[in-house]
Design a protein around this motif. Structure first.
Motif, PDB file in Angstrom:
ATOM      1  N   ALA A 141       0.823  -1.209   0.000  1.00  0.00           N
ATOM      2  CA  ALA A 141       0.000   0.000   0.000  1.00  0.00           C
ATOM      3  C   ALA A 141       0.859   1.262   0.000  1.00  0.00           C
ATOM      4  O   ALA A 141       0.489   2.281  -0.596  1.00  0.00           O
ATOM      5  CB  ALA A 141      -0.925  -0.008   1.210  1.00  0.00           C
ATOM      6  N   ALA A 142       2.006   1.212   0.678  1.00  0.00           N
ATOM      7  CA  ALA A 142       2.906   2.372   0.703  1.00  0.00           C
ATOM      8  C   ALA A 142       3.412   2.695  -0.700  1.00  0.00           C
ATOM      9  O   ALA A 142       3.530   3.869  -1.080  1.00  0.00           O
ATOM     10  CB  ALA A 142       4.079   2.098   1.641  1.00  0.00           C
ATOM     11  N   THR A 169      -5.343  11.952   5.011  1.00  0.00           N
ATOM     12  CA  THR A 169      -6.068  12.294   6.245  1.00  0.00           C
ATOM     13  C   THR A 169      -6.272  11.115   7.194  1.00  0.00           C
ATOM     14  O   THR A 169      -6.569  11.325   8.363  1.00  0.00           O
ATOM     15  CB  THR A 169      -7.443  12.888   5.903  1.00  0.00           C
ATOM     16  OG1 THR A 169      -8.177  11.944   5.098  1.00  0.00           O
ATOM     17  CG2 THR A 169      -7.288  14.187   5.126  1.00  0.00           C
ATOM     18  N   SER A 170      -6.143   9.887   6.710  1.00  0.00           N
ATOM     19  CA  SER A 170      -6.327   8.722   7.582  1.00  0.00           C
ATOM     20  C   SER A 170      -5.529   7.551   7.039  1.00  0.00           C
ATOM     21  O   SER A 170      -5.487   7.331   5.821  1.00  0.00           O
ATOM     22  CB  SER A 170      -7.809   8.350   7.681  1.00  0.00           C
ATOM     23  OG  SER A 170      -8.003   7.299   8.599  1.00  0.00           O
ATOM     24  N   VAL A 171      -4.905   6.805   7.955  1.00  0.00           N
ATOM     25  CA  VAL A 171      -4.071   5.670   7.525  1.00  0.00           C
ATOM     26  C   VAL A 171      -4.440   4.449   8.381  1.00  0.00           C
ATOM     27  O   VAL A 171      -5.605   4.066   8.449  1.00  0.00           O
ATOM     28  CB  VAL A 171      -2.563   6.014   7.638  1.00  0.00           C
ATOM     29  CG1 VAL A 171      -1.737   5.091   6.731  1.00  0.00           C
ATOM     30  CG2 VAL A 171      -2.287   7.461   7.222  1.00  0.00           C
ATOM     31  N   LEU A 172      -3.486   3.856   9.054  1.00  0.00           N
ATOM     32  CA  LEU A 172      -3.728   2.656   9.852  1.00  0.00           C
ATOM     33  C   LEU A 172      -4.427   3.004  11.172  1.00  0.00           C
ATOM     34  O   LEU A 172      -3.982   3.903  11.895  1.00  0.00           O
ATOM     35  CB  LEU A 172      -2.401   1.954  10.139  1.00  0.00           C
ATOM     36  CG  LEU A 172      -2.438   0.797  11.139  1.00  0.00           C
ATOM     37  CD1 LEU A 172      -3.200  -0.395  10.564  1.00  0.00           C
ATOM     38  CD2 LEU A 172      -1.017   0.388  11.532  1.00  0.00           C
ATOM     39  N   ARG A 173      -5.495   2.297  11.476  1.00  0.00           N
ATOM     40  CA  ARG A 173      -6.185   2.482  12.752  1.00  0.00           C
ATOM     41  C   ARG A 173      -5.999   1.239  13.622  1.00  0.00           C
ATOM     42  O   ARG A 173      -6.182   0.116  13.143  1.00  0.00           O
ATOM     43  CB  ARG A 173      -7.682   2.720  12.532  1.00  0.00           C
ATOM     44  CG  ARG A 173      -7.993   4.049  11.863  1.00  0.00           C
ATOM     45  CD  ARG A 173      -9.472   4.199  11.619  1.00  0.00           C
ATOM     46  NE  ARG A 173      -9.755   5.391  10.829  1.00  0.00           N
ATOM     47  CZ  ARG A 173     -10.923   5.629  10.226  1.00  0.00           C
ATOM     48  NH1 ARG A 173     -11.915   4.752  10.330  1.00  0.00           N
ATOM     49  NH2 ARG A 173     -11.084   6.738   9.528  1.00  0.00           N
ATOM     50  N   GLY A 197      -3.852  -1.928   7.578  1.00  0.00           N
ATOM     51  CA  GLY A 197      -2.676  -1.268   6.999  1.00  0.00           C
ATOM     52  C   GLY A 197      -2.666  -1.236   5.491  1.00  0.00           C
ATOM     53  O   GLY A 197      -1.615  -0.986   4.875  1.00  0.00           O
ATOM     54  N   THR A 198      -3.813  -1.482   4.877  1.00  0.00           N
ATOM     55  CA  THR A 198      -3.905  -1.516   3.411  1.00  0.00           C
ATOM     56  C   THR A 198      -4.674  -0.320   2.855  1.00  0.00           C
ATOM     57  O   THR A 198      -4.771  -0.165   1.645  1.00  0.00           O
ATOM     58  CB  THR A 198      -4.666  -2.779   2.975  1.00  0.00           C
ATOM     59  OG1 THR A 198      -5.959  -2.777   3.607  1.00  0.00           O
ATOM     60  CG2 THR A 198      -3.925  -4.033   3.368  1.00  0.00           C
ATOM     61  N   THR A 257      -8.225   1.192  -1.002  1.00  0.00           N
ATOM     62  CA  THR A 257      -7.529   0.026  -0.475  1.00  0.00           C
ATOM     63  C   THR A 257      -6.727  -0.621  -1.595  1.00  0.00           C
ATOM     64  O   THR A 257      -7.212  -0.766  -2.722  1.00  0.00           O
ATOM     65  CB  THR A 257      -8.536  -1.011   0.075  1.00  0.00           C
ATOM     66  OG1 THR A 257      -9.257  -0.412   1.167  1.00  0.00           O
ATOM     67  CG2 THR A 257      -7.842  -2.266   0.564  1.00  0.00           C
ATOM     68  N   VAL A 258      -5.486  -0.998  -1.292  1.00  0.00           N
ATOM     69  CA  VAL A 258      -4.624  -1.601  -2.275  1.00  0.00           C
ATOM     70  C   VAL A 258      -5.148  -2.967  -2.681  1.00  0.00           C
ATOM     71  O   VAL A 258      -5.783  -3.673  -1.902  1.00  0.00           O
ATOM     72  CB  VAL A 258      -3.174  -1.697  -1.726  1.00  0.00           C
ATOM     73  CG1 VAL A 258      -3.066  -2.765  -0.645  1.00  0.00           C
ATOM     74  CG2 VAL A 258      -2.181  -1.962  -2.839  1.00  0.00           C
TER      75      VAL A 258
END
Length: 259
Positions: A141-142, A169-173, A197-198, A257-258
Motif C-alpha cells: 500500500a505504501a 487524512t487517515s491511515v492505519l487504525r 494497513g492496506t 484500499t490496495v
C-alpha cells in the motif's frame, strides 16, 4: 607606355619602402566588404547568441524547466460515484487478503515494523496531523500511495498546473482507535479496512502548495481544478487494477484500499 611604366615602378618603390601603408589599406577594404556583405553585423565587443542556445527550448524562448507550451486538457471523470463505487464490503476483502492482523494500539504497531512501513515523510504527499490513526501501511500500500503522488505531480506538469501535494487524512487504525472513533462518530464501522494497513484516505477539497520561498509568487489554483486532475490519476490506478476506491461525500475524501 613610358609614363605607365614610371608610375608602376614608383608604386613598387613606395610599397617596398613603406609596407605598413599597403597592409592598413588592405585591412580597411576587408572590413568594408564584411560590413556590406552581411545584414547581421554585430558591433565590436558584442556577443552573438545562437537561436539554439541550450538555455531555451528548440521551439520557443521559454526555459526548458517551465511548463509545456501546449498543456494537456483537464478532463476529470464524468461522475465521481460511478467512477469510484467500491464499497467498504468490497475493500474489506482486499484488506484482509493483503493486510496485517489488526493492531491493538500504538505500542503494538511499533512492534510490527517488519510488516509495516512508516509513510509520514515524502515529497509527493503531506500527512495531516493524525488523531484517529497512525502513519503506517503495508509495503504494498505504501508503494501505491507513493505512485499516486508521483503520478499526480506528473499530471500537473503536463497540464501546466503548479505543483501541489496530496493530503493524506487517515491511515492505519488500531483497535483502540476504532473504539474511540465510534464513541464520537456512530457511523464509523467497527470492522474498518483501516485496521489492516492496506487503506488510506486522500482528501479532495484541500491541497498543500509547493513553492520556492525565495522565488516569485505563484498563481492560485482552485481546489476543484486539482480535484479534477486527481480524479483522472485515481481512475487510471483503479482501471489498472491497483486499488479499490470509494468517493466519500461526507468525509470529503477518496477512500482506497490496495489490491
Amino acid at each position: 607606355m613610358i609614363g605607365f611604366t614610371a608610375v608602376v615602378l614608383l608604386l613598387a618603390i613606395v610599397r617596398l619602402a613603406f609596407p605598413q601603408v599597403a597592409e592598413a589599406r588592405g585591412e580597411k577594404l576587408e572590413a568594408r566588404e564584411m560590413t556590406e556583405g552581411s545584414d547581421n553585423a554585430t558591433p565590436e565587443g558584442e556577443e552573438v547568441i545562437s537561436h539554439h542556445s541550450p538555455l531555451t527550448s528548440h521551439h520557443s524562448e521559454t526555459p526548458l524547466t517551465s511548463h509545456p507550451s501546449k498543456p494537456h486538457k483537464i478532463r476529470s471523470v464524468a461522475n465521481y460515484n460511478e467512477a469510484f463505487p467500491d464499497t467498504n464490503a468490497v475493500q474489506l476483502v482486499a484488506a484482509r487478503h493483503w493486510g496485517v492482523s489488526p493492531v491493538k494500539n500504538r505500542k503494538d504497531a511499533e512492534m510490527r515494523k517488519r510488516e509495516l512501513v512508516y509513510i509520514d515523510a515524502s515529497p509527493y504527499y503531506h500527512v495531516d496531523p493524525l488523531y484517529s490513526s497512525i502513519p503506517y501501511l503495508v509495503p504494498h500500500a505504501a508503494i501505491l500511495l507513493q505512485d499516486i503522488g508521483q503520478a499526480f505531480y506528473d499530471s500537473l506538469y503536463v497540464k501546466g498546473v503548479p505543483f501541489h501535494q496530496l493530503i493524506v487524512t487517515s491511515v492505519l487504525r488500531s483497535q483502540e482507535d476504532v473504539v474511540k472513533l465510534r464513541r464520537r462518530n456512530g457511523n464509523a464501522t467497527e470492522n474498518s479496512c483501516h485496521l489492516y494497513g492496506t487503506t488510506f484516505d486522500i482528501c479532495y477539497n484541500r491541497y498543500k502548495t509547493v513553492e520556492d520561498p525565495d522565488g516569485p509568487p505563484r498563481r492560485q489554483v482552485r481546489n476543484d481544478t486539482l480535484k479534477w486532475v486527481l480524479s483522472e490519476v485515481l481512475r487510471d490506478m483503479r482501471e489498472q487494477g491497483r486499488c479499490y476506491i470509494k468517493y466519500e461525500v461526507k468525509q470529503g475524501c477518496f477512500h482506497m484500499t490496495v489490491r
